[in-house]
Design a protein around this motif. Structure first.
Motif, PDB file in Angstrom:
ATOM      1  N   TYR A 153       0.841  -1.197   0.000  1.00 51.99           N
ATOM      2  CA  TYR A 153       0.000   0.000   0.000  1.00 51.99           C
ATOM      3  C   TYR A 153       0.879   1.251   0.000  1.00 51.99           C
ATOM      4  O   TYR A 153       2.106   1.170   0.095  1.00 51.99           O
ATOM      5  CB  TYR A 153      -0.958  -0.002   1.196  1.00 51.99           C
ATOM      6  N   ASP A 154       0.222   2.416  -0.099  1.00 51.09           N
ATOM      7  CA  ASP A 154       0.909   3.719  -0.145  1.00 51.09           C
ATOM      8  C   ASP A 154       1.990   3.744  -1.225  1.00 51.09           C
ATOM      9  O   ASP A 154       3.138   4.144  -0.994  1.00 51.09           O
ATOM     10  CB  ASP A 154       1.535   4.049   1.217  1.00 51.09           C
ATOM     11  N   GLU A 155       1.607   3.340  -2.429  1.00 47.43           N
ATOM     12  CA  GLU A 155       2.574   3.303  -3.531  1.00 47.43           C
ATOM     13  C   GLU A 155       2.828   4.699  -4.096  1.00 47.43           C
ATOM     14  O   GLU A 155       1.929   5.524  -4.203  1.00 47.43           O
ATOM     15  CB  GLU A 155       2.064   2.384  -4.646  1.00 47.43           C
ATOM     16  N   PHE A 156       4.078   4.950  -4.447  1.00 48.19           N
ATOM     17  CA  PHE A 156       4.479   6.221  -5.048  1.00 48.19           C
ATOM     18  C   PHE A 156       5.560   5.945  -6.089  1.00 48.19           C
ATOM     19  O   PHE A 156       6.502   5.193  -5.833  1.00 48.19           O
ATOM     20  CB  PHE A 156       5.026   7.174  -3.979  1.00 48.19           C
ATOM     21  N   HIS A 157       5.404   6.528  -7.286  1.00 50.42           N
ATOM     22  CA  HIS A 157       6.383   6.345  -8.353  1.00 50.42           C
ATOM     23  C   HIS A 157       6.724   7.701  -8.961  1.00 50.42           C
ATOM     24  O   HIS A 157       5.838   8.529  -9.182  1.00 50.42           O
ATOM     25  CB  HIS A 157       5.839   5.415  -9.449  1.00 50.42           C
ATOM     26  N   ALA A 158       7.989   7.928  -9.218  1.00 54.35           N
ATOM     27  CA  ALA A 158       8.426   9.189  -9.818  1.00 54.35           C
ATOM     28  C   ALA A 158       9.512   8.925 -10.842  1.00 54.35           C
ATOM     29  O   ALA A 158      10.470   8.195 -10.571  1.00 54.35           O
ATOM     30  CB  ALA A 158       8.938  10.136  -8.743  1.00 54.35           C
ATOM     31  N   HIS A 159       9.325   9.497 -12.028  1.00 60.29           N
ATOM     32  CA  HIS A 159      10.361   9.400 -13.059  1.00 60.29           C
ATOM     33  C   HIS A 159      11.404  10.485 -12.806  1.00 60.29           C
ATOM     34  O   HIS A 159      11.070  11.620 -12.464  1.00 60.29           O
ATOM     35  CB  HIS A 159       9.753   9.566 -14.448  1.00 60.29           C
ATOM     36  N   LEU A 160      12.661  10.122 -12.973  1.00 59.69           N
ATOM     37  CA  LEU A 160      13.761  11.035 -12.686  1.00 59.69           C
ATOM     38  C   LEU A 160      14.331  11.637 -13.952  1.00 59.69           C
ATOM     39  O   LEU A 160      14.189  11.076 -15.049  1.00 59.69           O
ATOM     40  CB  LEU A 160      14.862  10.273 -11.933  1.00 59.69           C
ATOM     41  N   GLU A 161      14.974  12.766 -13.787  1.00 53.59           N
ATOM     42  CA  GLU A 161      15.666  13.365 -14.916  1.00 53.59           C
ATOM     43  C   GLU A 161      16.751  12.405 -15.399  1.00 53.59           C
ATOM     44  O   GLU A 161      17.445  11.785 -14.593  1.00 53.59           O
ATOM     45  CB  GLU A 161      16.306  14.688 -14.513  1.00 53.59           C
TER      46      GLU A 161
END
Length: 229
Positions: A199-207
């Motif tokens: 749970y509490d998933e977070f995804h971020a694409h990086l430079e």
């Protein structure tokens, strides 16, 4: 290694926000870029000094690198060791892919050693982030109990076939805080103890990492079979 300096300068803002993340990426940068290449090692022009060093064999080079780190550190502190070269330098990458941290702990997990220049690259990872104590930071050593925690998380996640990125597992009272690191994405989520619920998933694409290799020679995994008599 000029591209390491360029990379850190390029990511100065991100570095201030998340030192652990950036340094872990840097320590594995050479391994990832070399793994992505299909360059024939026969095309890599090596200096005589590098050839002489490589002919000593993989085990000898790894042992030399370990001595540079700490006299109390052995290969058992890491799950893998890779020897790389760009023709002018020889580099050993020591790695723990799954970085498990009990509550209130800090370890060195990954270490890079440039055997040629006698330079060491390392950074600690802590739980919680920013945790520190007055004693020297130890190098990670996976115990049977730690392995149980790691295996629980892996089973909860499911199919990890082909997974090559780094995973930080920070234990909490009721859950594991997971951080998956790659060159292009940062993912975070929690795994509930007991049930394995995610749970509490977070995804971020990086430079993208600025691969400005003009004037630099890329590192490649050394094929020691080419140097056998």
């Amino acid at each position: 290694m000029r591209f390491l300096i360029n990379f850190l300068a390029y990511n100065r803002k991100s570095l201030m926000k998340n030192v652990t993340y950036i340094i872990v990426i840097v320590l594995n940068l050479i391994f990832w870029t070399s793994s992505a290449q299909n360059t024939d090692q026969n095309d890599l022009k090596m200096t005589n000094a590098v050839k002489e060093l490589i002919t000593m064999g993989e085990d000898t080079i790894v042992a030399m690198a370990l001595k540079r780190i700490d006299e109390n550190v052995s290969i058992e502190n890491f799950t893998s060791a890779s020897v790389l070269s760009n023709g002018e330098e020889v580099y050993v990458s020591f790695r723990n892919q799954y970085k498990y941290l009990p509550i209130n702990s800090i370890y060195y997990f990954d270490v890079g050693v440039n055997v040629t220049t006698e330079t060491i690259y390392r950074s600690s990872v802590a739980n919680p982030v920013g945790y520190a104590n007055k004693t020297p930071i130890p190098y990670f050593y996976e115990t049977e109990d730690m392995q149980k925690h790691i295996n629980f998380v892996k089973q909860a996640i499911g199919d990890l076939k082909g997974f090559e990125n780094d995973m930080i597992i920070r234990e909490n009272d009721d859950y594991y805080d997971i951080e998956v690191l790659s060159a292009s994405q940062e993912s975070r989520y929690k795994v509930k103890k007991g049930t394995g619920k995610i749970y509490d998933e977070f995804h971020a694409h990086l430079e993208p990492i600025p691969y400005d290799f003009v004037g630099d020679r890329r590192f490649q995994l050394v094929d020691f079979s080419e140097f056998e008599n």
